[in-house]
Write a protein that holds these residues in place. Structure first.
Motif, PDB file in Angstrom:
ATOM      1  N   LEU A   1       0.000  -6.438   2.516  1.00 44.00           N
ATOM      2  CA  LEU A   1      -1.012  -7.482   2.662  1.00 44.00           C
ATOM      3  C   LEU A   1      -0.620  -8.701   1.848  1.00 44.00           C
ATOM      4  O   LEU A   1      -0.250  -8.578   0.676  1.00 44.00           O
ATOM      5  CB  LEU A   1      -2.380  -6.970   2.209  1.00 44.00           C
ATOM      6  CG  LEU A   1      -2.928  -5.758   2.970  1.00 44.00           C
ATOM      7  CD1 LEU A   1      -4.229  -5.273   2.343  1.00 44.00           C
ATOM      8  CD2 LEU A   1      -3.145  -6.089   4.421  1.00 44.00           C
TER       9      LEU A   1
ATOM     10  N   ASP B   1       0.835  -1.205   0.000  1.00 52.48           N
ATOM     11  CA  ASP B   1       0.000   0.000   0.000  1.00 52.48           C
ATOM     12  C   ASP B   1       0.869   1.254   0.000  1.00 52.48           C
ATOM     13  O   ASP B   1       0.768   2.109   0.882  1.00 52.48           O
ATOM     14  CB  ASP B   1      -0.921  -0.016   1.223  1.00 52.48           C
ATOM     15  CG  ASP B   1      -1.920   1.131   1.207  1.00 52.48           C
ATOM     16  OD1 ASP B   1      -2.286   1.576   0.100  1.00 52.48           O
ATOM     17  OD2 ASP B   1      -2.323   1.581   2.292  1.00 52.48           O
TER      18      ASP B   1
ATOM     19  N   LEU C   1       2.436   4.357  15.287  1.00 54.54           N
ATOM     20  CA  LEU C   1       1.382   3.832  14.426  1.00 54.54           C
ATOM     21  C   LEU C   1       0.196   4.778  14.300  1.00 54.54           C
ATOM     22  O   LEU C   1      -0.405   4.879  13.223  1.00 54.54           O
ATOM     23  CB  LEU C   1       0.900   2.480  14.953  1.00 54.54           C
ATOM     24  CG  LEU C   1       1.935   1.353  14.985  1.00 54.54           C
ATOM     25  CD1 LEU C   1       1.291   0.068  15.476  1.00 54.54           C
ATOM     26  CD2 LEU C   1       2.554   1.140  13.604  1.00 54.54           C
TER      27      LEU C   1
ATOM     28  N   ASN D   1       5.142  -7.444  11.779  1.00 52.45           N
ATOM     29  CA  ASN D   1       3.775  -7.739  12.139  1.00 52.45           C
ATOM     30  C   ASN D   1       3.244  -6.620  13.038  1.00 52.45           C
ATOM     31  O   ASN D   1       4.010  -5.947  13.728  1.00 52.45           O
ATOM     32  CB  ASN D   1       3.723  -9.088  12.872  1.00 52.45           C
ATOM     33  CG  ASN D   1       2.329  -9.495  13.257  1.00 52.45           C
ATOM     34  OD1 ASN D   1       1.830  -9.090  14.294  1.00 52.45           O
ATOM     35  ND2 ASN D   1       1.701 -10.284  12.415  1.00 52.45           N
ATOM     36  N   LEU D   2       1.942  -6.414  13.045  1.00 51.33           N
ATOM     37  CA  LEU D   2       1.376  -5.311  13.825  1.00 51.33           C
ATOM     38  C   LEU D   2       1.523  -5.515  15.327  1.00 51.33           C
ATOM     39  O   LEU D   2       1.231  -4.610  16.107  1.00 51.33           O
ATOM     40  CB  LEU D   2      -0.107  -5.130  13.473  1.00 51.33           C
ATOM     41  CG  LEU D   2      -0.375  -4.718  12.018  1.00 51.33           C
ATOM     42  CD1 LEU D   2      -1.847  -4.447  11.812  1.00 51.33           C
ATOM     43  CD2 LEU D   2       0.430  -3.492  11.647  1.00 51.33           C
TER      44      LEU D   2
ATOM     45  N   ARG E   1       3.017   2.333   6.066  1.00 47.65           N
ATOM     46  CA  ARG E   1       1.974   1.799   5.183  1.00 47.65           C
ATOM     47  C   ARG E   1       1.892   0.276   5.334  1.00 47.65           C
ATOM     48  O   ARG E   1       2.798  -0.360   5.863  1.00 47.65           O
ATOM     49  CB  ARG E   1       2.281   2.165   3.722  1.00 47.65           C
ATOM     50  CG  ARG E   1       2.575   3.627   3.489  1.00 47.65           C
ATOM     51  CD  ARG E   1       1.358   4.497   3.644  1.00 47.65           C
ATOM     52  NE  ARG E   1       0.366   4.233   2.603  1.00 47.65           N
ATOM     53  CZ  ARG E   1      -0.758   4.939   2.448  1.00 47.65           C
ATOM     54  NH1 ARG E   1      -1.032   5.914   3.293  1.00 47.65           N
ATOM     55  NH2 ARG E   1      -1.596   4.653   1.488  1.00 47.65           N
ATOM     56  N   ASP E   2       0.806  -0.299   4.843  1.00 49.39           N
ATOM     57  CA  ASP E   2       0.559  -1.730   5.026  1.00 49.39           C
ATOM     58  C   ASP E   2       1.127  -2.585   3.897  1.00 49.39           C
ATOM     59  O   ASP E   2       1.275  -2.122   2.759  1.00 49.39           O
ATOM     60  CB  ASP E   2      -0.941  -2.009   5.107  1.00 49.39           C
ATOM     61  CG  ASP E   2      -1.541  -1.531   6.422  1.00 49.39           C
ATOM     62  OD1 ASP E   2      -0.777  -1.402   7.398  1.00 49.39           O
ATOM     63  OD2 ASP E   2      -2.759  -1.290   6.464  1.00 49.39           O
TER      64      ASP E   2
ATOM     65  N   ALA F   1       9.575  -4.798   7.036  1.00 50.71           N
ATOM     66  CA  ALA F   1       8.234  -4.732   7.610  1.00 50.71           C
ATOM     67  C   ALA F   1       8.144  -5.607   8.843  1.00 50.71           C
ATOM     68  O   ALA F   1       8.934  -6.532   9.032  1.00 50.71           O
ATOM     69  CB  ALA F   1       7.200  -5.180   6.567  1.00 50.71           C
TER      70      ALA F   1
ATOM     71  N   ARG G   1      -1.431  -9.213   7.440  1.00 50.03           N
ATOM     72  CA  ARG G   1      -1.082  -7.796   7.349  1.00 50.03           C
ATOM     73  C   ARG G   1       0.212  -7.497   8.104  1.00 50.03           C
ATOM     74  O   ARG G   1       0.386  -7.896   9.243  1.00 50.03           O
ATOM     75  CB  ARG G   1      -2.225  -6.946   7.913  1.00 50.03           C
ATOM     76  CG  ARG G   1      -2.035  -5.428   7.782  1.00 50.03           C
ATOM     77  CD  ARG G   1      -3.184  -4.711   8.475  1.00 50.03           C
ATOM     78  NE  ARG G   1      -4.447  -5.042   7.856  1.00 50.03           N
ATOM     79  CZ  ARG G   1      -5.033  -4.333   6.883  1.00 50.03           C
ATOM     80  NH1 ARG G   1      -4.443  -3.245   6.429  1.00 50.03           N
ATOM     81  NH2 ARG G   1      -6.183  -4.705   6.383  1.00 50.03           N
ATOM     82  N   LEU G   2       1.110  -6.774   7.441  1.00 46.12           N
ATOM     83  CA  LEU G   2       2.329  -6.263   8.064  1.00 46.12           C
ATOM     84  C   LEU G   2       2.362  -4.752   7.901  1.00 46.12           C
ATOM     85  O   LEU G   2       1.619  -4.186   7.095  1.00 46.12           O
ATOM     86  CB  LEU G   2       3.576  -6.881   7.431  1.00 46.12           C
ATOM     87  CG  LEU G   2       3.751  -8.401   7.479  1.00 46.12           C
ATOM     88  CD1 LEU G   2       5.041  -8.795   6.786  1.00 46.12           C
ATOM     89  CD2 LEU G   2       3.733  -8.911   8.907  1.00 46.12           C
ATOM     90  N   ARG G   3       3.252  -4.123   8.637  1.00 46.97           N
ATOM     91  CA  ARG G   3       3.435  -2.681   8.532  1.00 46.97           C
ATOM     92  C   ARG G   3       4.850  -2.389   8.046  1.00 46.97           C
ATOM     93  O   ARG G   3       5.817  -2.875   8.613  1.00 46.97           O
ATOM     94  CB  ARG G   3       3.196  -2.037   9.902  1.00 46.97           C
ATOM     95  CG  ARG G   3       3.182  -0.513   9.917  1.00 46.97           C
ATOM     96  CD  ARG G   3       2.059   0.084   9.102  1.00 46.97           C
ATOM     97  NE  ARG G   3       0.751  -0.459   9.388  1.00 46.97           N
ATOM     98  CZ  ARG G   3      -0.029  -0.070  10.395  1.00 46.97           C
ATOM     99  NH1 ARG G   3       0.385   0.835  11.244  1.00 46.97           N
ATOM    100  NH2 ARG G   3      -1.233  -0.595  10.546  1.00 46.97           N
TER     101      ARG G   3
END
Length: 218
Positions: free
Chosen positions: A115, A31, A194, A169-170, A112-113, A167, A137-139
């Motif tokens: 996926l 993203d 975040l 994991n959340l 940003r993400d 990236a 989902r990762l950041r």
């Protein structure tokens, strides 16, 4: 339009009869601000039912052998509180693309993400039967650019350009204790990074609780 799991259930239904071959593929959505990037584990383009085009990250080398132009570490289970750092690299970029991406502002990536999806494919063809499903989902935290010059078999110098996205994991910031809890300091830093929240008091008393104390809050 069937969802990913509904379509698989339908193909596994015993009433379908005969042999069934279920073909799935991985897809990764970045993203990135202004210009999202869609990649999938195949050759050429894949079209999903929502009309999106995903670019294949498989290609052939100079010997005609199929290889992946994109590398990602296996996703881990974070239920123990750990949040591994993932590095996803896109290899063999041309110079123009490499320089364009390198000059891209970090703000377009950081926070940003990313996926990770699975899609169901027909037996032959690359027009997906289902929209992307089964998401992880990762950041994104940052990007890294590198240029190497390995020696080819004929003695010539080659240039390999690589871009890597870092990236997590959340659940990043969680402790490694068996409680899987956060400290107040880590929670505040995570909320600021975040969500831009300065006064998160959610874990203010976590440390005492973890040590077996009873605290009168009110």
């Amino acid at each position: 339009m069937q969802t990913y799991y509904d379509a698989i259930d339908a193909q596994l239904d015993v009433t379908a009869g005969g042999d069934r071959q279920i073909q799935t593929a991985d897809a990764v959505y970045f993203d990135i601000l202004d210009t999202p990037v869609r990649l999938w584990a195949g050759i050429g383009s894949m079209i999903t039912p929502d009309g999106q085009r995903w670019h294949g990250f498989m290609g052939a080398d100079e010997n005609g052998e199929v290889q992946s132009l994109f590398h990602i570490e296996p996703l881990g289970d974070v239920r123990d509180g750990a949040a591994p750092l993932y590095e996803m690299s896109l290899h063999f970029l041309d110079e123009a693309t490499f320089l364009e991406l390198r000059d891209m502002a970090a703000a377009k990536v950081k926070g940003r993400d990313v996926l990770f999806y699975s899609v169901l494919l027909p037996k032959n063809g690359t027009r997906a039967l289902t929209p992307p499903g089964d998401a992880h989902r990762l950041r994104m935290l940052d990007t890294r650019f590198s240029v190497s010059r390995p020696m080819g078999q004929g003695g010539e110098t080659q240039i390999h350009r690589t871009i890597t996205v870092l990236a997590k994991n959340l659940n990043q910031g969680r402790s490694l204790t068996h409680f899987g809890v956060m400290s107040d300091t880590v929670q505040r830093a995570r909320s600021k990074q975040l969500f831009d929240i300065d006064d998160d008091d959610y874990c203010q008393f976590t440390g005492k609780y973890a040590n077996g104390y009873t605290i009168q809050i009110f």
